[in-house]
Scaffold this motif. Structure first.
Motif, PDB file in Angstrom:
ATOM      1  N   PRO A   1       0.832  -1.200   0.000  1.00  0.00           N
ATOM      2  CA  PRO A   1       0.000   0.000   0.000  1.00  0.00           C
ATOM      3  C   PRO A   1       0.865   1.247   0.000  1.00  0.00           C
ATOM      4  N   GLY A   2       0.458   2.245  -0.739  1.00  0.00           N
ATOM      5  CA  GLY A   2       1.273   3.439  -0.909  1.00  0.00           C
ATOM      6  C   GLY A   2       1.379   4.297   0.338  1.00  0.00           C
ATOM      7  N   ASN A   3       0.379   4.289   1.171  1.00  0.00           N
ATOM      8  CA  ASN A   3       0.479   5.035   2.420  1.00  0.00           C
ATOM      9  C   ASN A   3      -0.495   4.458   3.442  1.00  0.00           C
ATOM     10  N   ARG A   4      -0.494   5.047   4.595  1.00  0.00           N
ATOM     11  CA  ARG A   4      -1.274   4.496   5.689  1.00  0.00           C
ATOM     12  C   ARG A   4      -2.772   4.461   5.364  1.00  0.00           C
ATOM     13  N   PHE A   5      -3.243   5.510   4.666  1.00  0.00           N
ATOM     14  CA  PHE A   5      -4.670   5.558   4.317  1.00  0.00           C
ATOM     15  C   PHE A   5      -5.063   4.342   3.470  1.00  0.00           C
TER      16      PHE A   5
END
Lengths: 358, 263
Positions: free
Chosen positions: A222-226
């Motif tokens: 996943p690219g970021n926490r969101f």
């Protein structure tokens, strides 16, 4: 088939910002994002119901940005299906063909074929008001598909249904896609729906695309926490960067050996280790190299559901992790797990990833 | 049935007050209709002047309604669907005719469509005369009763989910086709009931009509004239006849506009 280039639109509370992506011929693309992120507006913009403030929409390499909806050959199915309440099921399905001036006979043949394909032949004389949710969805699909659209645009098509119907109809959507080979852009906020159907995932937040790729890759990285949260990854451990570039996980004590920074030059002011439940090995039995780290943790929660057991773990320095085991896995554990017991767990390298904070 | 405490008292109070009002409405009508002498009624029906004025009234109100439907349905749709600067002003303007005294409305109309104003003069020259003509009667009826049609049609369009129109567009309908095949069929009950209301209001119009056109005489004016000249005894049969005819027509139209049982 469909290509969006830099689409921006401001509409009341919603705004779309520089959206670009494409959908290939025959592809099933799922646009995943939380409710209220402008997905429906994007879909309606593609359908031609709104004109973007800037950017271009190409359909089959033709710039249709300013085309009215009736010339785009796109089928739209809304969440509540928007069947015409004053018309019978038959007349709903026949609506588009009649506008095209087809003869009654051709219309009748086409409708009966489509009704057979979607198994709704027995309800053709009914009014939409009296149909079940699943039947309504099939009628809405039939109404769109009968015109042989370039693409189907589905706006949360399964959200209004009960669980059993939903499970049945998503298999049905897969079948339709497989048999007709029509390109589909499907928007949803439902993760399992997205994974069930998507050839490719596009993730949207606040009117912008933040990641796209095939479901497996997206889930792995996943690219970021969101995105990680949206993808249902349970555990996030905040990390600190040491003077030599080593990474220390907060609340897990000093790792031994220190964990190394994943990618030099990456944004490091806010970084998380994402640990999906399945990457937590309760009784590590693989060779050491498979694990990012092995730590002792106390079992502080055992929560049951009908399908699985959720296990909550706590480290003496405060970090908490959770994982779930199916009942079958629970019975196969080497030693039974008990509340309050301290066990050694391993964090599998495969499955754990570093992501920037936001 | 489970009785919630106080429910009985509540139902009783509401029923009592409602019945009171229904009686207030019904008694004068019943008294008038029941006191009608069949012999007098027969001669009233045979009275050419009476029948002519009743038909004139029905006809003029019908023309007014048709004209307002053609202009008012687009306006109603516009008010229901679009936002534009000055929208609330337009909405307020539409409501004004029901709020002002109708004689005042008649005078305002006379000042514009009379021969002393360029508009009235111009229209007069091309053969449209509004003073003392059927056209004038229709105009006066239309002016004071159009809010009924426009507002009912607007409510009808508001109740149509705009998504249905959008889906129609994606199925190949032009904006016109979406309007005529989706919006109108779904709003037509409201439009029809608004039209009936408008027609009824037009038929009963007195104040605005009498200012613009005393002759030919519409039924309300005839009733008034007979009352003035000959007294209650001569005005009553005409009033009874008009009421009976209206009740009959509206009952029929209401029945047509009622939602029928569907499969």
């Amino acid at each position: 088939m469909l290509r969006l280039v830099d689409i921006s639109l401001k509409l009341g509370n919603f705004s779309l910002r520089n959206i670009s992506f494409d959908v290939k011929q025959g592809e099933y693309v799922v646009l995943l994002g939380p409710t209220g992120t402008g997905k429906t507006v994007l879909l309606e913009t593609i359908a031609g119901l709104y004109h973007p403030d800037s950017g271009n929409i190409y359909l089959k390499d033709l710039d249709v940005t300013r085309f009215p909806p009736e010339t785009r050959h796109l089928g739209v199915v809304y969440q509540d299906y928007a069947l015409f309440p004053h018309l019978t099921v038959y007349a709903n399905i026949a609506f588009g063909l009649k506008l095209m001036g087809e003869t009654d006979r051709d219309v009748r043949n086409a409708v009966s074929k489509m009704a057979h394909f979607l198994d709704i032949g027995h309800i053709l004389n009914r009014r939409p008001r009296l149909l079940s949710g699943g039947e309504r969805q099939r009628v809405a699909l039939a109404r769109a598909l009968i015109l042989r659209p370039y693409m189907l645009l589905l706006d949360e098509p399964l959200s209004a249904l009960d669980r059993l119907t939903r499970d049945r109809l998503r298999r049905e959507l897969k079948r339709i896609h497989g048999e007709i080979g029509v390109s589909i852009l499907h928007i949803t906020h439902d993760l399992s729906e997205a994974f069930f159907l998507a050839d490719r995932l596009i993730i949207m937040k606040d009117g912008a695309v933040i990641q796209e790729g095939n479901p497996e890759d997206t889930l792995r990285q996943p690219g970021n926490r969101f995105v990680a949260e949206l993808l249902g990854i349970e555990n996030f451990i905040p990390a600190k960067i040491g003077p030599g570039g080593q990474v220390f996980l907060e609340g897990l004590g000093t790792s031994d050996p220190p964990l190394f920074s994943p990618e030099p030059g990456e944004k490091t002011d806010s970084i998380y280790l994402t640990i999906p439940g399945w990457a937590i090995d309760l009784f590590p039995d693989k060779e050491n190299g498979s694990y990012l780290s092995q730590v002792n943790m106390r079992i502080v929660g055992l929560n049951r559901t009908e399908a699985y057991m959720e296990i909550e773990l706590e480290h003496e320095h405060g970090a908490r992790l959770s994982t779930t085991l199916s009942w079958r896995e629970v019975t196969m554990l080497p030693t039974p797990i008990k509340f309050g017991k301290v066990i050694k767990i391993g964090l599998l390298k495969e499955g754990t990833y570093w992501v920037p904070g936001d | 049935m489970i009785s919630i405490s106080g429910k009985k008292g509540f139902r009783f109070a509401f029923s009592f007050l409602s019945i009171l009002l229904v009686i207030l409405i019904a008694v004068p009508l019943l008294r008038m209709i029941l006191s009608a002498d069949p012999e007098v009624m027969r001669s009233t029906i045979a009275d050419r002047e009476v029948m002519a004025s009743i038909f004139l009234t029905l006809r003029c109100a019908l023309w007014a309604t048709i004209a307002c439907a053609i202009l008012g349905i687009p306006l109603a749709y516009l008010l229901a669907r679009w936002n534009f600067p000055g929208k609330s002003l337009v909405q307020g303007l539409v409501d004004i005719p029901v709020m002002i005294p109708h004689t005042a409305a008649g005078i305002a109309l006379l000042m514009v469509y009379g021969r002393n104003f360029f508009l009235g003069k111009t229209l007069n020259e091309i053969g449209l005369d509004f003073v003392g003509t059927e056209t004038g009667i229709s105009l006066a009826m239309a002016y004071v009763s159009l809010p009924f049609l426009v507002n009912a049609a607007k409510d009808g369009f508001l109740a149509v989910d705009p998504k249905l129109e959008r889906v129609a567009r994606t199925l190949g309908a032009s904006p016109w086709q979406a309007f005529f095949r989706v919006s109108i069929p779904l709003a037509w009950r409201s439009i029809l009931s608004g039209s009936i209301m408008m027609w009824a209001r037009g038929i009963s119009e007195f104040g605005a009509v009498i200012i613009l056109t005393y002759h030919p005489m519409t039924a309300p004016i005839l009733i008034w004239e007979r009352f003035q000249a000959y007294g209650l005894k001569y005005a009553k049969p005409v009033a009874v006849l008009l009421i009976l005819l209206c009740l009959l027509i509206f009952a029929l139209l209401r029945w047509l506009a009622e939602p029928k049982k569907e499969m």
